[in-house]
Design an enzyme around this catalytic site. Structure first.
Site, PDB file in Angstrom:
ATOM      1  CG  ASP A   1      -2.116   0.840   1.105  1.00 35.53           C
ATOM      2  OD1 ASP A   1      -2.267   1.476   0.048  1.00 35.53           O
ATOM      3  OD2 ASP A   1      -2.926   0.880   2.048  1.00 35.53           O
ATOM      4  CE  LYS A   2      -0.123   8.630   0.218  1.00 42.10           C
ATOM      5  NZ  LYS A   2      -1.206   9.652   0.286  1.00 42.10           N
TER       6      LYS A   2
END
Length: 433
Positions: free
Chosen positions: A147-148
């Site tokens: 994820d980010k």
């Protein structure tokens, strides 16, 4: 010449093919005994006539002369003649500043790890440029879609490349220092890094003041984790082991979807350590697969319980069908530690043709990369941006006793478990099917 021979010459048509020597073709269809075909006209030297590959009419000596004069092909043309081989790359990166692992083709607004990786693969010369534009052409597959802001020390990707000389050095020369290829192995032609992965191990690094009781100052850097609190943390983390319905730990699954059930092999918090005057601890979790934000919510709920915001009973309740408000810890401390290929190694690791995917020889490089790039990034970001302290201040907003039914009765809007959260949906490992 006898009379039969003269009749043959007289009754023949002198013809010349488009690219062959002059020949004599008989007009009569059946060949009479004694009939002979003889070349007339200018004669070529025997060696040139032999190289002409007659019959067939193609003068091969002209082709060979033409090829000899053809300019030498470019380096890429020479490389294109090489066969592509299926390999896996061991990838490490610090995820701060990136919108996850997976590339968004056609979108330059959100930079991802794969943007830099694919660019380096093309510039190093181990894949053609059009493979960078369409990654399916090189059979590219990542083991986990981080994820980010999430980092990785043991990400694995599979793809087909030209095995050029010094391939790792050339790829790394076109990558920033916070992204490194640490290893390469040949694999079977049908290998897919996501489908062949048996399990994934993540670690979550957080300052230990996250476990301080809610009545204590949330930004007290002098806090040190006591043995009693560490035992409580590990007792709660152990509750996650086994198979549970984790629909409350992601925004993408409903309570009755079979894929919401996930199997956790182990989860524990290691002994704390100090960095730059702050005490940190690392939570490790190994599971077959994880859904979007699942690990961060698993950590977030345990933190909320230890701090005194939520009762322990909320854990059991969260695995039921009712909607439970589960807080999501920051993405900064999450790191993809390792991916596992036990079944593949059992089948192919000892066949004499392929190496087992265990990366034992690369462990030193992995540890060095974490010490140089991942851990310092987490520590410095926590010190300057105080992401954990800010997130802790939001815990009182959560209502851990409310259910979806009770909230709906009060008139509050409750989103369906299948509705998106509006956040970056790349996921811890992208296994959201």
């Amino acid at each position: 010449m006898g009379l039969p021979g003269l009749r043959v010459v007289a009754g023949a048509l002198l013809r010349r093919t488009a690219c062959g020597p002059w020949t004599v073709r008989p007009l009569c269809s059946p060949r009479m005994p004694g009939n002979v075909e003889a070349p007339v006209g200018p004669r070529h030297p025997p060696d040139r006539r032999a190289r002409g590959n007659w019959p067939g009419g193609v003068r091969a000596w002209e082709d060979s002369e033409h090829q000899a004069k053809r300019p030498r092909g470019s380096e890429e043309e020479e490389r294109r003649r090489l066969p592509k081989r299926k390999i896996v790359l061991l990838l490490a990166y610090a995820g701060k500043g990136y919108h996850g692992m997976q590339r968004n083709v056609g979108s330059s607004q959100f930079k991802t790890i794969e943007d830099d990786l694919v660019s380096a693969l093309v510039r190093s010369g181990c894949i053609p440029e059009n493979h960078g534009e369409d990654m399916r052409k090189m059979s590219f597959q990542r083991c986990a879609r981080t994820d980010k802001g999430v980092s990785a020390a043991g990400q694995v990707v599979s793809l087909k490349v030209w095995l050029i000389d010094d391939i790792l050095e050339k790829i790394n020369s076109h990558l920033p220092s916070h992204i490194r290829i640490l290893g390469l192995k040949r694999v079977t032609g049908g290998f897919n890094s996501k489908n062949k992965c048996d399990a994934r191990t993540y670690c979550y690094m957080l300052p230990t003041f996250a476990f301080a009781h809610k009545d204590r100052d949330a930004q007290d850097e002098t806090y040190r984790l006591s043995p009693e609190t560490l035992r409580q943390v590990n007792r709660l983390l152990a509750c996650y082991k086994g198979t549970h319905n984790f629909h409350n730990f992601t925004s993408q699954k409903g309570p009755r979807e079979p894929s919401a059930r996930r199997y956790i092999l182990e989860m524990l918090c290691e002994e704390p350590f100090e960095r730059e005057g702050l005490e940190f601890a690392i939570i490790k979790v190994k599971g077959q697969s994880f859904m979007t934000h699942q690990i961060r919510k698993m950590v977030g709920l345990v933190v909320a319980i230890v701090k005194g915001y939520a009762p322990e009973s909320v854990l059991e309740r969260s695995w039921g069908e009712e909607k439970v408000d589960v807080p999501k810890a920051p993405g900064l401390g999450l790191v993809l530690e390792r991916v596992h290929f036990e079944k593949y190694n059992q089948r192919f690791g000892g066949d004499g043709l392929h190496e087992p995917l265990d990366w034992a020889q690369e462990e030193g490089k992995v540890a060095a990369f974490k010490e140089e790039h991942i851990y310092p990034t987490i520590v410095s970001t926590e010190r300057h941006e105080r992401s954990m302290a800010q997130w802790l201040s939001t815990l009182p907003v959560h209502d851990f006793s409310a259910t979806a039914l009770a909230a709906a009765g009060s008139g509050a809007k409750v989103s369906s478990p299948q509705e998106g959260s509006g956040e970056d949906g790349s996921g811890e490992d992208g296994d959201t099917d």
